[in-house]
Design a protein around this motif. Sequence first.
Motif, PDB file in Angstrom:
ATOM      1  N   ALA A  50      -4.502   5.370 -15.663  1.00 45.07           N
ATOM      2  CA  ALA A  50      -5.392   5.950 -14.667  1.00 45.07           C
ATOM      3  C   ALA A  50      -6.721   5.205 -14.643  1.00 45.07           C
ATOM      4  CB  ALA A  50      -5.619   7.430 -14.978  1.00 45.07           C
TER       5      ALA A  50
ATOM      6  N   VAL B 198       0.830  -1.203   0.000  1.00 45.03           N
ATOM      7  CA  VAL B 198       0.000   0.000   0.000  1.00 45.03           C
ATOM      8  C   VAL B 198       0.872   1.263   0.000  1.00 45.03           C
ATOM      9  CG1 VAL B 198      -1.717   1.308   1.311  1.00 45.03           C
ATOM     10  CG2 VAL B 198      -1.915  -1.173   1.151  1.00 45.03           C
ATOM     11  N   TRP B 199       1.892   1.286   0.872  1.00 45.85           N
ATOM     12  CA  TRP B 199       2.777   2.464   0.975  1.00 45.85           C
ATOM     13  C   TRP B 199       3.459   2.747  -0.356  1.00 45.85           C
ATOM     14  CZ3 TRP B 199       5.395   4.402   5.883  1.00 45.85           C
ATOM     15  CH2 TRP B 199       4.560   4.195   7.003  1.00 45.85           C
TER      16      TRP B 199
ATOM     17  N   GLN C 249       2.577   1.995  -3.395  1.00 44.90           N
ATOM     18  CA  GLN C 249       1.683   2.515  -4.443  1.00 44.90           C
ATOM     19  C   GLN C 249       1.284   3.958  -4.158  1.00 44.90           C
ATOM     20  OE1 GLN C 249      -1.138  -0.322  -6.372  1.00 44.90           O
ATOM     21  NE2 GLN C 249      -0.697  -1.557  -4.575  1.00 44.90           N
ATOM     22  N   ARG C 250       1.081   4.282  -2.873  1.00 44.45           N
ATOM     23  CA  ARG C 250       0.713   5.669  -2.550  1.00 44.45           C
ATOM     24  C   ARG C 250       1.884   6.617  -2.851  1.00 44.45           C
ATOM     25  NH1 ARG C 250      -2.797   4.410   2.739  1.00 44.45           N
ATOM     26  NH2 ARG C 250      -4.848   4.937   1.913  1.00 44.45           N
ATOM     27  N   LEU C 251       3.113   6.197  -2.487  1.00 44.08           N
ATOM     28  CA  LEU C 251       4.274   7.071  -2.736  1.00 44.08           C
ATOM     29  C   LEU C 251       4.561   7.181  -4.227  1.00 44.08           C
ATOM     30  CD1 LEU C 251       6.623   6.052   0.219  1.00 44.08           C
ATOM     31  CD2 LEU C 251       5.294   8.157  -0.042  1.00 44.08           C
TER      32      LEU C 251
ATOM     33  N   ALA D 281      -6.194   1.728 -13.175  1.00 49.74           N
ATOM     34  CA  ALA D 281      -5.977   1.781 -11.731  1.00 49.74           C
ATOM     35  C   ALA D 281      -7.272   2.022 -10.972  1.00 49.74           C
ATOM     36  CB  ALA D 281      -4.958   2.866 -11.385  1.00 49.74           C
TER      37      ALA D 281
ATOM     38  N   GLY E  40       2.400   6.970  -6.595  1.00 50.31           N
ATOM     39  CA  GLY E  40       1.374   7.855  -7.144  1.00 50.31           C
ATOM     40  C   GLY E  40       1.710   9.305  -6.878  1.00 50.31           C
ATOM     41  N   MET E  41       2.145   9.585  -5.647  1.00 54.74           N
ATOM     42  CA  MET E  41       2.431  10.975  -5.270  1.00 54.74           C
ATOM     43  C   MET E  41       3.622  11.537  -6.043  1.00 54.74           C
ATOM     44  SD  MET E  41       1.954  13.714  -3.528  1.00 54.74           S
ATOM     45  CE  MET E  41       0.609  13.416  -2.409  1.00 54.74           C
ATOM     46  N   PHE E  42       4.699  10.728  -6.193  1.00 50.00           N
ATOM     47  CA  PHE E  42       5.939  11.288  -6.765  1.00 50.00           C
ATOM     48  C   PHE E  42       6.093  11.050  -8.264  1.00 50.00           C
ATOM     49  CE2 PHE E  42       6.975  11.165  -2.243  1.00 50.00           C
ATOM     50  CZ  PHE E  42       7.472  12.450  -2.085  1.00 50.00           C
TER      51      PHE E  42
ATOM     52  N   LEU F 271       0.750   9.363 -15.620  1.00 49.29           N
ATOM     53  CA  LEU F 271      -0.655   9.414 -16.046  1.00 49.29           C
ATOM     54  C   LEU F 271      -0.838  10.336 -17.239  1.00 49.29           C
ATOM     55  CD1 LEU F 271      -2.562   9.393 -12.635  1.00 49.29           C
ATOM     56  CD2 LEU F 271      -1.939   7.489 -14.105  1.00 49.29           C
TER      57      LEU F 271
ATOM     58  N   GLY G  85       3.268   9.623 -10.211  1.00 49.47           N
ATOM     59  CA  GLY G  85       1.957   9.405 -10.825  1.00 49.47           C
ATOM     60  C   GLY G  85       1.612  10.421 -11.894  1.00 49.47           C
ATOM     61  N   GLY G  86       1.799  11.716 -11.570  1.00 54.31           N
ATOM     62  CA  GLY G  86       1.378  12.764 -12.489  1.00 54.31           C
ATOM     63  C   GLY G  86       1.976  12.598 -13.871  1.00 54.31           C
TER      64      GLY G  86
END
Lengths: 99, 223
Positions: A35, A13-14, A16-18, A38, A20-22, A28, A24-25
Amino acid sequence: MTWGVIALLAIGVWSQRLAGMFAGGALLDRVPLFARLASLIPAAVVGAVIIQLTIADGRSLTLDARSVGVAVAGVLVWRRAPVIVVVTAAAVVTALIRL
Amino acid sequence: MAGLSKRPDLGVLLGIGLTFFTLGVTVNVLVLERTGSELRTVVAALVVNAATTELAYLAVRDAGGGLLAGLVAGWVVATRFGLLAAGLGARLEVGRWHRAAAGLQSFDPNVGVAVQESEPRAVISVFWWVTLAMHLGWVSGTLIGVFLGNVIGDAERLGLDAVFPALLLAVIASLLRRRDGLTAALLGGAICAVLIPVLPAGVPIILSLVGAVAALSIPEPSP
């Protein structure tokens, strides 16, 4: 759930969240398909998990009290009922049928 | 530090807090029943920090699925958290560590409410306010769930086995309101139902991923 399982689920989980944050943009923007996938993957897998928990008994399929309780919950979710109403109705309906 | 200058409506915070309180109680009654340890139940609630992931893992193991199948199910349902973090990340103007902390707390309600703000400073402020409300609800709910789990006797007689799938329906409600999300869920469910009698436990749940790929052909909802 052992300590090892908790750690492995947390890492999944961690990360994928990190990611996405760093990253992901940019990702995507380049591959918009990511996107949509996901967001659709959890829908498909959770749909499968719900079926497993609602109509499976070991490796056979069955309709029982619990299936009715979950169907009632489905209607309530669709009618935008609060979570507390949804889960209480599912439990009460299932328990009443089992009486 | 952007500060907490902009606060959402108290009614919004209260509603989100209550929802997460309910989730905390019900999810952790179920987790405790299967884990048998109060400490591990509470640590998992705080560290994994993703109820869908915990529930997907437990569902596969309940069905008799193997460890790896359970882990994969838990991981794949977390893809939406990566997506939420990406959506939030695009709207933030904060340092690297602040970004990492916010990314690790990305959920549907806090990202959903925060990205409606136009100013980057307001986005991060609203995000932390909603996160605070969520966690107050989730942590207090978890503690009460662990307590209740110990006093509740026969979970099946009380209909608690139906609560598990009912909770999952509530958690993905926003996805089910989209045509492509509903299609993916129905296809995933159908694939699973067809495969349950013929494949080892847990594998049908993983293979339901194909439903998501098929649902890509449904037109994207207009924002």
